[in-house]
Design a protein around this motif. Structure first.
Motif, PDB file in Angstrom:
ATOM      1  N   UNK A  87     103.372 -82.668  -4.717  1.00 32.44           N
ATOM      2  CA  UNK A  87     104.642 -83.669  -5.761  1.00 32.44           C
ATOM      3  C   UNK A  87     105.817 -83.096  -4.815  1.00 32.44           C
ATOM      4  N   UNK A  88     105.897 -82.496  -3.682  1.00 32.20           N
ATOM      5  CA  UNK A  88     107.218 -83.167  -2.823  1.00 32.20           C
ATOM      6  C   UNK A  88     106.774 -83.860  -1.928  1.00 32.20           C
ATOM      7  N   UNK A 100     113.028 -89.007  -7.851  1.00 36.80           N
ATOM      8  CA  UNK A 100     112.969 -89.320  -9.321  1.00 36.80           C
ATOM      9  C   UNK A 100     111.376 -89.379  -9.867  1.00 36.80           C
ATOM     10  N   UNK A 101     110.485 -89.265  -8.987  1.00 33.66           N
ATOM     11  CA  UNK A 101     108.935 -89.670  -8.962  1.00 33.66           C
ATOM     12  C   UNK A 101     108.328 -88.166 -10.036  1.00 33.66           C
ATOM     13  N   UNK A 102     109.514 -87.635  -9.082  1.00 31.97           N
ATOM     14  CA  UNK A 102     109.109 -85.867  -9.450  1.00 31.97           C
ATOM     15  C   UNK A 102     108.962 -85.337 -11.061  1.00 31.97           C
ATOM     16  N   UNK A 103     110.711 -86.094 -11.252  1.00 29.56           N
ATOM     17  CA  UNK A 103     110.690 -85.830 -13.004  1.00 29.56           C
ATOM     18  C   UNK A 103     109.996 -87.145 -13.697  1.00 29.56           C
ATOM     19  N   UNK A 139     110.671 -78.565  -8.216  1.00 28.25           N
ATOM     20  CA  UNK A 139     110.895 -79.356 -10.219  1.00 28.25           C
ATOM     21  C   UNK A 139     112.206 -78.695 -10.505  1.00 28.25           C
ATOM     22  N   UNK A 140     112.988 -79.412 -10.617  1.00 30.86           N
ATOM     23  CA  UNK A 140     114.612 -78.734 -10.961  1.00 30.86           C
ATOM     24  C   UNK A 140     114.350 -78.339 -11.651  1.00 30.86           C
ATOM     25  N   UNK A 151     103.356 -72.379 -15.739  1.00 23.74           N
ATOM     26  CA  UNK A 151     102.423 -72.742 -16.844  1.00 23.74           C
ATOM     27  C   UNK A 151     103.080 -73.638 -17.694  1.00 23.74           C
ATOM     28  N   UNK A 152     103.278 -74.805 -17.912  1.00 21.75           N
ATOM     29  CA  UNK A 152     103.608 -75.935 -18.653  1.00 21.75           C
ATOM     30  C   UNK A 152     105.623 -75.870 -18.363  1.00 21.75           C
ATOM     31  N   UNK A 153     105.794 -75.342 -17.203  1.00 31.11           N
ATOM     32  CA  UNK A 153     107.138 -75.421 -16.811  1.00 31.11           C
ATOM     33  C   UNK A 153     107.317 -74.404 -16.412  1.00 31.11           C
ATOM     34  N   UNK A 154     106.737 -73.006 -17.094  1.00 27.89           N
ATOM     35  CA  UNK A 154     106.954 -71.971 -16.752  1.00 27.89           C
ATOM     36  C   UNK A 154     106.940 -70.891 -15.972  1.00 27.89           C
ATOM     37  N   UNK A 155     107.514 -70.566 -14.535  1.00 26.54           N
ATOM     38  CA  UNK A 155     107.138 -69.695 -13.588  1.00 26.54           C
ATOM     39  C   UNK A 155     106.717 -68.697 -13.536  1.00 26.54           C
ATOM     40  N   UNK A 156     106.060 -67.959 -13.559  1.00 26.19           N
ATOM     41  CA  UNK A 156     105.034 -66.822 -13.135  1.00 26.19           C
ATOM     42  C   UNK A 156     104.559 -66.082 -12.173  1.00 26.19           C
TER      43      UNK A 156
END
Length: 343
Positions: A262-263, A268-271, A299-300, A320-325
């Protein structure tokens, strides 16, 4: 002074300085020297600033130079060679792309994928040759502070051996997943049966003793992929991911994953991609797990949930699903969960 596309050479200097100090440092001394040399070289930063954003990438420039026959020499000597071969190096960079296919990253994907109940379908975004689409066909050795755990498809199947240090016993996978479907998306898919394409992937591996084994693993994994090539769809990830996800089998959990992909998109593309992932399960009417390995600053929403004082150098933030683990080593050698426990 800015170049014609509005890029300040100082920004190029900062890019290469960051690459040298935070990514190549301690793992590829030669790339560290080249990157820091460019960062302090006004002529080179001005030349690079005049290129497209894609062509400014340190790894692409360095790999293209090596593909063109550059010496693995100290910066002063390499600089003279680069200036003389500049047009040839750029022609290679325009034809090729950074598609680092590191199979050892499967060792940091497995702690998540192995804990999914039932069969899984794998969709890799930015798949290149798809070498990370075979986590069920590689052998693993996980070392923790107290033990070593080994996993393999069978006792006699150890063609690809992956190693990873994990910071906690309870995170170590205890089984391989049942993979029933695998697909990839890439702007420029690579055929693992093509020796020249595999050679390019090998050239993208950084020089240095720490990386010699990476080349061996890559070539071994390419043989696995060549024996049963996954389907890699040529296309833009933002435009194709939903359609391809919808073709996965309904009775399997779909895992959409990516590492250091994604980098290459703008903010805008990442969001937009994050929004697609948030709504993908509903859109395709099946269970979806979004497994992301990306560097900090990509990823903000993920960054906002990472401790501000956490050192993430040379590691991806795995979410995972937006949550850092976890923090996952950029080449799959380490996996650390302690910073995210109890959060």
């Amino acid at each position: 002074m800015s170049t014609t596309d509005g890029t300040d050479p100082a920004r190029v200097a900062a890019l290469y300085d960051d690459f040298g100090r935070h990514w190549a440092h301690g793992t590829s001394p030669l790339y560290e020297e080249w990157a820091l040399g460019i960062a302090g070289d006004r002529e080179l930063t001005t030349r690079i600033a005049g290129l497209s954003r894609r062509l400014r990438q340190p790894n692409l420039l360095f790999a293209s130079a090596r593909w063109a026959g550059s010496p693995l020499a100290p910066f002063a000597q390499w600089r003279e060679w680069l200036l003389a071969a500049w047009d040839r190096v750029l022609d290679i960079a325009k034809e090729r792309s950074t598609q680092t296919n590191e199979p050892n990253r499967c060792a940091t994907l497995l702690p998540v994928i192995s804990r999914i109940d039932g069969p899984v379908a794998l969709l890799e975004v930015g798949a290149a040759a798809g070498l990370c689409l075979f986590p069920d066909r590689y052998a693993y050795e996980y070392s923790t502070p107290t033990r070593i755990r080994r996993l393999a498809p069978s006792a006699d199947d150890r063609r690809v051996n992956l190693a990873c240090r994990i910071d906690a016993d309870d995170v170590v996978p205890d089984r391989l997943p049942e993979v029933v479907w695998r697909r990839g998306i890439d702007l420029n898919p690579i055929d693992p049966r093509d020796p020249e394409e595999v050679d390019w992937l090998a050239t993208l591996v950084w020089p240095g003793p720490d990386h010699d084994r990476r080349v061996e693993r890559l070539r071994a994994a390419a043989e696995v992929a060549a024996s049963d090539p996954p389907e890699i769809i040529r296309g833009d990830l933002l435009e194709t991911v939903t359609e391809i996800a919808a073709s996965a089998p309904h009775d399997a959990t779909l895992v959409v994953f990516h590492s250091a992909v994604l980098l290459y998109l703008d903010a805008a593309g990442r969001e937009r991609f994050a929004d697609i992932m948030d709504g993908l399960a509903a859109e395709v009417d099946r269970r979806v797990v979004w497994l992301s390995n990306e560097s900090r600053g990509t990823l903000t929403a993920v960054d906002a949930r990472v401790p501000a004082d956490l050192d993430t150098s040379r590691r991806f933030i795995q979410s995972v699903d937006g949550a850092p683990i976890a923090l996952a080593g950029q080449h799959g050698a380490t996996y650390e969960t302690s910073a995210f426990r109890g959060r």
